[in-house]
Design a protein around this motif. Structure first.
Motif, PDB file in Angstrom:
ATOM      1  N   SER A  28      47.454 -50.495  -6.826  1.00 22.33           N
ATOM      2  CA  SER A  28      48.020 -50.576  -5.662  1.00 22.33           C
ATOM      3  C   SER A  28      47.407 -49.345  -4.723  1.00 22.33           C
ATOM      4  N   VAL A  29      47.621 -49.685  -3.411  1.00 23.97           N
ATOM      5  CA  VAL A  29      46.896 -48.801  -2.301  1.00 23.97           C
ATOM      6  C   VAL A  29      48.212 -48.672  -1.276  1.00 23.97           C
ATOM      7  N   GLU A  30      48.619 -47.579  -1.023  1.00 24.13           N
ATOM      8  CA  GLU A  30      49.926 -47.255  -0.130  1.00 24.13           C
ATOM      9  C   GLU A  30      49.449 -46.040   0.805  1.00 24.13           C
ATOM     10  N   GLU A  54      47.102 -45.934  -6.853  1.00 22.30           N
ATOM     11  CA  GLU A  54      47.456 -45.780  -8.094  1.00 22.30           C
ATOM     12  C   GLU A  54      46.483 -47.000  -8.961  1.00 22.30           C
ATOM     13  N   GLY A  55      46.350 -46.524 -10.401  1.00 27.23           N
ATOM     14  CA  GLY A  55      45.380 -47.473 -11.084  1.00 27.23           C
ATOM     15  C   GLY A  55      45.783 -47.223 -12.315  1.00 27.23           C
ATOM     16  N   GLY A  79      38.555 -50.880   3.005  1.00 29.28           N
ATOM     17  CA  GLY A  79      37.459 -51.324   2.115  1.00 29.28           C
ATOM     18  C   GLY A  79      37.923 -51.258   0.518  1.00 29.28           C
ATOM     19  N   LEU A  80      39.092 -50.397   0.257  1.00 32.33           N
ATOM     20  CA  LEU A  80      39.272 -50.298  -1.165  1.00 32.33           C
ATOM     21  C   LEU A  80      40.306 -51.033  -1.487  1.00 32.33           C
ATOM     22  N   PRO A 102      48.296 -44.948 -17.099  1.00 31.42           N
ATOM     23  CA  PRO A 102      48.184 -44.926 -15.467  1.00 31.42           C
ATOM     24  C   PRO A 102      47.981 -43.499 -14.866  1.00 31.42           C
ATOM     25  N   ILE A 103      47.259 -43.632 -13.751  1.00 34.59           N
ATOM     26  CA  ILE A 103      46.990 -42.411 -12.971  1.00 34.59           C
ATOM     27  C   ILE A 103      47.218 -42.790 -11.592  1.00 34.59           C
ATOM     28  N   ARG A 104      47.369 -41.614 -10.843  1.00 33.24           N
ATOM     29  CA  ARG A 104      47.678 -41.472  -9.339  1.00 33.24           C
ATOM     30  C   ARG A 104      46.622 -40.546  -8.696  1.00 33.24           C
ATOM     31  N   MET A 105      46.386 -40.853  -7.482  1.00 31.43           N
ATOM     32  CA  MET A 105      45.254 -40.450  -6.844  1.00 31.43           C
ATOM     33  C   MET A 105      45.582 -40.401  -5.317  1.00 31.43           C
ATOM     34  N   ARG A 106      45.255 -39.032  -4.531  1.00 33.52           N
ATOM     35  CA  ARG A 106      45.671 -38.915  -3.177  1.00 33.52           C
ATOM     36  C   ARG A 106      44.133 -38.663  -2.615  1.00 33.52           C
TER      37      ARG A 106
END
Length: 557
Positions: free
Chosen positions: A334-336, A351-352, A315-316, A304-308
């Protein structure tokens, strides 16, 4: 000895007289004991019939139905595999008047169905997605079919049963295996929905129920033998109901299974990855929404990864790919939206999940197959220290869909981060191409705005007016001339008909000319015959003719 006559011989007359005299004898008494054999035999036959009925009699049972449609007292039979094992004796309303209770007597052969797990239903003509059934009852009448549930835990004795309103999807002796699928919602699926494997129908849905927590729907399915051998740990099921229309960067994709799945829904399955035998067949399988959703989730270690991202991520979508050198290495989970109190700015947390096994042979060559997610996080940390970043990119200009690309940026200053925990914090970099893409789109829109649509519309209107004027001129000038020409052609045709009509001068002259021509041809034929008979007449002249072909018809001798 008899009497003798005067000659000393036996008197024959006296013997005949003696024979003619009646003899007196005592009549023997008749015995009437055999008459009692008739009632005794009837009694034995009756007892045998009673004993046969008693020996064939089985237990009495009651079956509850919602209605008594097609059920008659003393006529409706209970069958198993078309063998009569019981008869309905009475039908009455239950105590609450919301159903009926059928009392029936089972035979000795049917005593095995007076146990827990037996199922009863009324067979009548039915029309459904699976076809037409029960047509034989149109002539023979409805009957009650029975079967036993092979999944029943025990076979204890039972006398009261609740009948099924619909026939069970499968019989107890059908070879195959039962499985459970878990999904968020039922959708258009239901009992009888087909199950496909490589577009071959190999099973069906037998029922559904909510799980104990009420958050999922568990579908009970049955897969026929020998197709059940293709179900293992790598098998994934997906919903084939309706039409799957996907529009993305690769174009438009339309997928459907069959007409039955369009109407009644359907499920398909296939294997993804290395197959392994099932350890627990009762463990539920996940039911995916589509084949694409089932295919994007690989087996193996998941990181699991998390990106900012500080820029807009419109569009994502969830399920968008995470790409590394053109290979789909992961998926967006997820996109929050979040808020940074220090900078007082909004940002997006994405999160991916990464699946290193998708690297193929590289995954094996780098000896990553036996590493834990923590070890893989350390490998990602070393790569990010060398310039690996996550970046938003445009997947399609038409749809505006975005995806995440993992790319190397060696010109970035080196970092000395040391991440070993999960989820792994993947550093990101702003996407310059998004701004340029938006600028290009804005430029295109500006150029489109400069197109003089109003002027073009005015020119089109003027062209339409000119066409209307030309049509009017044609109607005024050309049409009358065409009408006059057609009139002249009609007169010419009438004159021609008059000339060639029977009895006209032209016809008479033609016939006379043909007669003259016929006479000339006849004379020429006579001359030719004469020359052929006397070729020297051309030199000597015409002499006496021995005969005339036309007048005599034969030579003179």
């Amino acid at each position: 000895m008899g009497q003798l006559n005067e000659f000393g011989m036996p008197d024959l007359q006296s013997k005949s007289a003696e024979k003619s005299l009646p003899r007196v004898a005592r009549r023997p008494k008749r015995s009437l004991a055999w008459v009692w054999f008739i009632p005794l035999a009837a009694l034995l036959v009756g007892l045998s019939i009673i004993w046969h009925d008693y020996s064939q009699q089985g237990p009495k049972i009651t079956i509850s139905f919602q209605s008594a449609t097609g059920i008659e007292n003393g006529k409706t039979q209970i069958k198993y595999r078309d063998v009569v094992i019981g008869l309905v004796k009475s039908v009455r309303l239950n105590s609450t008047q919301d159903g009926v209770v059928v009392e029936a007597d089972l035979t000795k052969d049917g005593a095995a169905f007076a146990h827990e797990g037996s199922r009863f239903w009324v067979v009548r003509p039915r029309v459904g997605f699976g076809g037409v059934s029960g047509l034989t009852t149109l002539l023979s009448g409805s009957y009650i079919e029975t079967d036993f549930d092979g999944s029943a835990k025990s076979r204890e004795s039972e006398r009261n049963f609740v009948g099924l309103e619909l026939p069970p999807p499968i019989s107890s002796n059908r070879p195959g295996s039962h499985y459970v699928l878990r999904t968020d919602s039922l959708g258009s699926l239901g009992p009888g929905a087909p199950i496909f494997y490589r577009r071959i129908q190999v099973g069906l849905v037998t029922g559904f129920s909510l799980n104990d927590a009420g958050k999922f729907v568990d579908l009970n399915i049955f897969v026929d033998a020998p197709y059940d051998k293709y179900i293992d740990t790598s098998t994934r099921f997906w919903n084939e109901s309706g039409i799957d229309l996907t529009i993305g960067a690769g174009g438009m994709h339309l997928q459907t299974e069959s007409l039955i799945s369009l109407i009644a829904g359907g499920i398909s399955f296939s294997s993804f990855g290395k197959p392994q035998p099932l350890i627990d067949a009762k463990k539920p399988f996940k039911l995916y929404d589509s084949r694409n959703a089932a295919a994007v989730v690989p087996k193996g270690v998941a990181v699991p990864i998390r990106m900012r991202f500080d820029q807009p991520v419109r569009g994502l979508n969830i399920g968008a790919p995470v790409v590394f050198h053109g290979v789909d290495l992961g998926v967006v989970d997820s996109v929050e939206l979040d808020f940074d109190i220090m900078t007082r700015q909004f940002f997006t947390v994405v999160e991916g999940t990464l699946y290193p096994e998708r690297l193929g042979t590289v995954y094996t060559d780098l000896k990553l197959a036996h590493q834990t997610p923590g070890d893989l996080a350390e490998s990602l940390n070393s790569m990010t220290n060398k310039g690996l970043r996550a970046q938003l990119r445009t997947g399609s200009i038409l749809t505006g869909q975005l995806y995440i690309a993992l790319a190397d940026f060696p010109n970035l200053p080196p970092s000395e981060s040391n991440q070993t925990t999960l989820p792994f914090i993947m550093p990101t970099i702003a996407a310059d191409d998004l701004g340029s893409m938006q600028a290009q789109i804005g430029s295109i829109i500006a150029k489109i705005d400069k197109i003089p649509f109003e002027k073009i519309a005015e020119d089109l209107d003027e062209m339409v007016v000119q066409i209307k004027r030309m049509s009017a001129n044609l109607d005024k000038s050309v049409t009358p001339k065409l009408a006059s020409t057609l009139t002249q052609i009609e007169l010419t045709v009438k004159n021609l008909n008059t000339l060639i009509a029977p009895g006209s001068p032209l016809t008479s002259n033609t016939e006379s000319m043909l007669e003259d021509l016929k006479g000339s041809l006849k004379s020429l034929r006579s001359l030719t015959d004469s020359l052929q008979a006397n070729p020297d007449s051309i030199i000597r002249g015409r002499g006496a003719q021995p005969y005339s072909r036309d007048t005599l018809g034969a030579p003179s001798k």
